[in-house]
Enzyme design. Structure first.
Site, PDB file in Angstrom:
ATOM      1  N   GLY A   1       1.552  -3.200  -5.714  1.00 34.10           N
ATOM      2  CA  GLY A   1       0.762  -4.026  -6.624  1.00 34.10           C
ATOM      3  C   GLY A   1      -0.705  -3.971  -6.239  1.00 34.10           C
TER       4      GLY A   1
ATOM      5  N   LYS B   1      -1.310   6.497  -8.271  1.00 31.89           N
ATOM      6  CA  LYS B   1      -2.580   5.791  -8.517  1.00 31.89           C
ATOM      7  C   LYS B   1      -3.632   6.149  -7.484  1.00 31.89           C
ATOM      8  CE  LYS B   1      -2.212   2.579  -5.103  1.00 31.89           C
ATOM      9  NZ  LYS B   1      -3.182   1.972  -4.195  1.00 31.89           N
TER      10      LYS B   1
END
Length: 339
Positions: free
Chosen positions: A142, A197
């Site tokens: 996250g 990412k």
């Protein structure tokens, strides 16, 4: 809960140890939280001064956190073992972990990388090396910029495991006033989101270094999310994961924040530094620089198009001059946006 071991005393490992210690105080329990550090001076500072100035400045750590340079001692009798070492060195640490691991211990991975040479996710490496079933392996991901969390600036994150019960148990251990965990059973999607990412953040950093503008960065972030989603769903991840905290949330934080190591590394590349020179200027590993080639290899194996990741890896390998990257970042044939 009597003992939690956190292996890796960098910024995120130390911060997560603080998160778990603070959560224990909120829950009315005070387990021993033991950090394993490679460097004796870091271990001594954590235990004696309750700080880790190398990575977290003057942030105060709870008194229940101690540190050791003895990996076996850290792991022995721990009911939860948190792994926060660089992806490419994980396997080499797991032999000692295996020899000292409690029979029912839960393994928690904070690592966002693919193993080069095998293209395995960290949960797969952990399962293979420790002969531990998936229902004992948890992945935390996250928006996890360590310095902000260490300063107790609020964030939400994902705790993923194939077992809902195990995920809920770990979530309860890291739930406090500034860290809010949500559970998820899509381990594949959560891990792939956290891995790719970092490569996309390198591309965004390169855009910064080349002064390409906010439109370019927004385009790379959006198309980067599309690349990530294509790969993860091909591997069995769930589409909805990528609109959540582990997908869009982590991507935005990593690509937008100056605290992001991968964005910072990309900016240096965009300014003309080589991969080796950029690495030398960073105090910690920019995981995208290590895992990028494994991401591209995995995508090729599954015939998934990932042009942004391909271009970034070409720059890292010295095959593509960085000033030619902009023409390749969005280099796909004309087609509908959703494809």
């Amino acid at each position: 809960m009597t003992k939690i071991a956190v292996l890796g005393a960098g910024s995120w490992g130390t911060t997560f140890a603080k998160v778990m210690a603070d959560s224990a105080v909120v829950g009315g329990a005070e387990p021993a939280v033991v950090l394993w550090a490679r460097r004796p001076e870091v271990a001594a500072e954590i235990t004696e001064s309750h700080t880790n100035t190398t990575y977290l400045g003057e942030t105060r750590l709870p008194a229940m956190i101690t540190a050791t340079t003895d990996l076996a001692e850290a792991v022995r009798d721990a009911e939860v073992v948190v792994l926060a070492v660089p992806a490419q060195s994980l396997r080499s640490q797991l032999q000692v972990v295996r020899e000292n691991l409690h029979d029912s211990a839960i393994l928690v991975s904070l690592i966002k990388g693919l193993e080069r040479g095998t293209d395995l996710r960290m949960s797969e490496v952990i399962g293979a090396e420790l002969a531990v079933a998936p229902d004992r392996i948890v992945v935390v991901s996250g928006p996890n910029l360590a310095m902000e969390i260490a300063r107790e600036q609020p964030t939400a994150s994902v705790v993923a495991c194939t077992s809902t019960e195990t995920a809920e148990r770990v979530a309860a251990l890291c739930n406090n006033a500034y860290f809010r965990p949500y559970t998820n059973t899509d381990v594949i999607g959560v891990e792939i989101a956290g891995i790719v990412k970092n490569v996309i953040a390198l591309a965004v950093g390169i855009c910064d270094g080349q002064q390409l503008g906010d439109n370019s960065k927004a385009s790379v972030i959006t198309r980067g999310l599309a690349e990530t989603t294509r790969l993860a769903t091909e591997l069995g991840g769930r589409l909805e994961t990528f609109s959540g905290l582990a997908g869009l949330g982590d991507l935005v934080a990593t690509c937008a924040s100056p605290l992001s190591r991968n964005r910072s590394a990309g900016r240096l590349l965009g300014e003309g530094f080589t991969a080796e020179e950029a690495t030398a200027q960073l105090s910690q590993t920019a995981e995208g620089m290590k895992s990028g080639s494994a991401v591209v290899e995995l995508a090729r194996q599954h015939q998934v198009e990932m042009p942004i990741c391909e271009a970034v890896v070409a720059v890292l390998d010295g095959v593509l001059p960085v000033d030619r990257l902009s023409s390749l970042l969005l280099a796909r044939d004309l087609k509908a946006e959703g494809r």
